[in-house]
Design a protein around this motif. Structure first.
Motif, PDB file in Angstrom:
ATOM      1  N   UNK A  62       0.849  -1.200   0.000  1.00 41.37           N
ATOM      2  CA  UNK A  62       0.000   0.000   0.000  1.00 41.37           C
ATOM      3  C   UNK A  62       0.875   1.236   0.000  1.00 41.37           C
ATOM      4  N   UNK A  63       0.478   2.271  -0.756  1.00 41.58           N
ATOM      5  CA  UNK A  63       1.248   3.514  -0.692  1.00 41.58           C
ATOM      6  C   UNK A  63       1.044   4.210   0.660  1.00 41.58           C
ATOM      7  N   UNK A  64       2.084   4.862   1.127  1.00 36.12           N
ATOM      8  CA  UNK A  64       2.000   5.613   2.383  1.00 36.12           C
ATOM      9  C   UNK A  64       1.465   6.998   2.057  1.00 36.12           C
ATOM     10  N   UNK A  65       0.224   7.243   2.454  1.00 39.00           N
ATOM     11  CA  UNK A  65      -0.396   8.520   2.128  1.00 39.00           C
ATOM     12  C   UNK A  65      -0.893   9.156   3.410  1.00 39.00           C
ATOM     13  N   UNK A  66      -0.169  10.115   3.886  1.00 34.68           N
ATOM     14  CA  UNK A  66      -0.561  10.762   5.141  1.00 34.68           C
ATOM     15  C   UNK A  66      -0.441  12.258   4.977  1.00 34.68           C
ATOM     16  N   UNK A  67      -1.040  12.945   5.920  1.00 34.71           N
ATOM     17  CA  UNK A  67      -0.829  14.382   6.026  1.00 34.71           C
ATOM     18  C   UNK A  67       0.179  14.576   7.171  1.00 34.71           C
ATOM     19  N   UNK A  68       1.308  15.194   6.906  1.00 31.48           N
ATOM     20  CA  UNK A  68       2.278  15.409   7.989  1.00 31.48           C
ATOM     21  C   UNK A  68       1.621  16.166   9.150  1.00 31.48           C
ATOM     22  N   UNK A  69       1.965  15.786  10.347  1.00 34.15           N
ATOM     23  CA  UNK A  69       1.401  16.449  11.525  1.00 34.15           C
ATOM     24  C   UNK A  69       2.420  16.431  12.645  1.00 34.15           C
ATOM     25  N   UNK A  70       2.544  17.533  13.350  1.00 33.86           N
ATOM     26  CA  UNK A  70       3.378  17.516  14.547  1.00 33.86           C
ATOM     27  C   UNK A  70       2.895  18.565  15.530  1.00 33.86           C
ATOM     28  N   UNK A  71       3.395  18.442  16.730  1.00 29.96           N
ATOM     29  CA  UNK A  71       3.032  19.400  17.770  1.00 29.96           C
ATOM     30  C   UNK A  71       4.266  19.790  18.558  1.00 29.96           C
ATOM     31  N   UNK A  72       4.142  20.900  19.280  1.00 36.44           N
ATOM     32  CA  UNK A  72       5.174  21.292  20.226  1.00 36.44           C
ATOM     33  C   UNK A  72       4.484  21.965  21.403  1.00 36.44           C
ATOM     34  N   UNK A  73       5.032  21.764  22.606  1.00 34.92           N
ATOM     35  CA  UNK A  73       4.497  22.422  23.793  1.00 34.92           C
ATOM     36  C   UNK A  73       5.449  23.521  24.221  1.00 34.92           C
ATOM     37  N   UNK A  74       4.904  24.695  24.521  1.00 37.88           N
ATOM     38  CA  UNK A  74       5.699  25.818  25.019  1.00 37.88           C
ATOM     39  C   UNK A  74       4.932  26.403  26.201  1.00 37.88           C
ATOM     40  N   UNK A  75       5.494  26.265  27.402  1.00 40.31           N
ATOM     41  CA  UNK A  75       4.805  26.688  28.628  1.00 40.31           C
ATOM     42  C   UNK A  75       3.428  26.025  28.628  1.00 40.31           C
ATOM     43  N   UNK A  76       2.344  26.814  28.892  1.00 44.76           N
ATOM     44  CA  UNK A  76       1.044  26.143  28.866  1.00 44.76           C
ATOM     45  C   UNK A  76       0.324  26.349  27.536  1.00 44.76           C
ATOM     46  N   UNK A  77       1.090  26.580  26.498  1.00 46.71           N
ATOM     47  CA  UNK A  77       0.543  26.693  25.149  1.00 46.71           C
ATOM     48  C   UNK A  77       1.004  25.512  24.308  1.00 46.71           C
ATOM     49  N   UNK A  78       0.277  25.255  23.240  1.00 49.26           N
ATOM     50  CA  UNK A  78       0.772  24.256  22.301  1.00 49.26           C
ATOM     51  C   UNK A  78       0.535  24.703  20.878  1.00 49.26           C
ATOM     52  N   UNK A  79       1.335  24.131  20.023  1.00 53.10           N
ATOM     53  CA  UNK A  79       1.326  24.454  18.608  1.00 53.10           C
ATOM     54  C   UNK A  79       1.119  23.150  17.861  1.00 53.10           C
TER      55      UNK A  79
END
Lengths: 407, 104
Positions: A309-326
């Motif tokens: 099967x082809x690998x078909x994804x949407x890239x996704x990542x997160x980062x935490x900074x203090x009590x915020x996240x991105x």
């Protein structure tokens, strides 16, 4: 009996090994990990694992009991040094030789190093649990931590160090922080948050001459300023671990080159995670992200068993900074316009659109996990190649979920 | 002994959505399914300490806002990596326009 070998005992390799069993593979699985630990998750290493100088365990993905129960033979503290494709075998640093029918390279990435600092005292890199534990010992109140590089590792580390009571200076050669992965409108909020927590950020600045002495390290910045720090961390990105692939003559192109099925130029060998570059649209990309490592490992294992099967994804990542996240879903590089959706005073989502208004990426920033569900919906919209009306995207009163086509 | 705790009004949760409910130092997630039934689970993901109520509900699945762990909120069943530990579920009932949570 079929023998599958996985080189790399991180998130990707471990998930691949478990997924092989989930898919019903009954042959032998050998998992080779360079570190002395069983496989563990890396995201906490730059976050909560720096919050205490007490020694703590790595956040394990599997226990030895689970490995035994699932008949996964794990070799820790050993490194694959030679890959012999003709005999289909891998030779390890310990001298052991492991034969394979199929091989997965999940060798990951390693921090980019500054050659001029090799062997210098008080200088740290952050990649492994042991790195984090050593660094954590140095985060004592009253110290001054200098960080070269305002990427995710550097900024998460700055977050932890401020919370532990250190003075923190971040030195970034680029004109702004998070230059590579985050749009300016969000990077500026992250910048402001760090400054409000007392972090000093110097953009457009290079570290110049760096010298160690007994009590710490001195940086002569190119601006003329001299900075005295107790500890220096270098966080200037990572490089894919391709040595083994290169030595074996596999195709390498900013990472071990794989096709859509995650197969290398040798059909018996697959690659997944940080170390591989794979087709995405008409481009070839490489991701250094927790979810990609996990998903790609599992995907490669299904294909090793013939799923193709082809690998078909949407890239996704997160980062935490203090009590915020991105959180960011998709790749914004080719976007030609941006639409802003203000969720509340502190939370915002940017939609990055192509010429035809198709959503290519979405970047979110907010307190806690405020933007998480909208980014998840955005990810689905990207996968659906949706082109919602710009007004619907910008108005927080319109439910994003209502823009999805549901079957 | 079981006790019914009033958690929220039925209109406090949108259809196919979730809210957080805290009670005596514990945190719960209360769901309203697409067919307008109400369900309740522990409020934190079993993988890491993250509030599930920040996650997305699609059909009968709640997805953790951080690591994409998925659970069937009707049964608490974990649906694949990185989560393998099921969520604890609680009984619910609706009376006079309010949703009640059944604690043992």
């Amino acid at each position: 009996m079929q023998e599958f070998v996985i080189v790399g005992g991180g998130q990707c390799g471990a998930r691949a090994a478990l997924a092989l069993r989930d898919h019903g593979f009954a042959g032998r699985i050998t998992l080779i990990g360079e570190e002395r630990h069983l496989p563990y998750e890396r995201p906490p290493l730059s976050k909560e694992h720096l919050m205490s100088s007490e020694g703590i365990e790595p956040p394990f993905i599997v226990s030895s009991a689970v490995l035994a129960e699932r008949s996964i033979e794990m070799m820790t503290g050993d490194t694959a040094v030679i890959l012999e494709r003709e005999s289909r075998s891998v030779e390890l640093a310990s001298g052991r030789r492991v034969a394979y029918d199929k091989l997965l390279l999940a060798t990951g990435s390693s921090p980019r190093r500054l050659p001029s600092l090799e062997g210098m005292e008080h200088v740290f890199y952050l990649r492994t649990h042991d790195d984090a534990q050593r660094l954590s010992q140095r985060l004592v109140p009253g110290g001054h931590l200098a960080i070269i590089g305002a990427g995710f590792i550097g900024l998460e580390l700055a977050t932890a160090a401020r919370q532990r009571g250190l003075e923190v200076t971040v030195i970034e050669a680029q004109p702004r922080i998070l230059m590579r992965a985050v749009p300016e409108a969000i990077a500026s909020r992250v910048h402001a948050l760090h400054e409000s927590h007392g972090v000093r950020i110097l953009c457009g600045t290079s570290a110049g001459r760096i010298a160690a002495h007994a009590a710490g390290i001195t940086l002569s910045l190119n601006e003329g300023e001299v900075l005295d720090a107790t500890t220096l961390v270098v966080g200037i990105g990572a490089e894919p671990r391709c040595e083994l692939a290169q030595q074996a003559g596999l195709s390498v192109e900013n990472g071990i080159a794989v096709n859509a099925a995650l197969q290398t130029s040798d059909p018996a060998i697959y690659a997944a995670g940080d170390c591989c570059s794979f087709p995405y649209g008409d481009k070839r990309i490489r991701l250094e992200a927790w979810r990609n490592a996990q998903d790609q490992g599992a995907h490669a294992s299904a294909n090793m068993l013939g799923a193709e099967k082809p690998y078909e994804i949407i890239p996704w990542f997160w980062s935490d900074q203090y009590d915020f996240s991105l959180q960011i879903a998709g790749l914004a590089n080719e976007a030609t316009s941006t639409i802003t959706r203000q969720i509340d005073e502190e939370a915002v989502i940017l939609f990055h659109l192509a010429d035809d208004h198709r959503i290519l990426a979405a970047s979110g920033w907010g307190r806690g996990n405020r933007i998480a569900r909208d980014i998840k919906v955005a990810e689905m919209l990207i996968a659906q190649r949706a082109r919602p009306a710009p007004d619907a995207l910008s108005s927080a009163a319109v439910s994003l979920k209502s823009l999805l086509s549901r079957s | 002994m079981s006790a019914w705790i009033k958690a929220c009004g039925i209109d406090d949760i949108d259809n196919e959505d979730v809210i957080r409910f805290d009670h005596e130092g514990k945190t719960f997630a209360i769901y309203r399914s697409p067919d307008d039934s109400f369900y309740a689970t522990d409020g934190m993901c079993s993988h890491e300490k993250v509030h599930l109520a920040d996650g997305l509900v699609m059909d009968n699945i709640i997805e953790c806002p951080k690591h994409n762990g998925r659970f069937d909120y009707r049964t608490g069943e974990a649906r694949g990596a990185p989560v393998c530990v099921n969520l604890r579920i609680y009984r619910t009932k609706v009376e006079d326009g309010s949703v009640y949570l059944g604690l043992e």
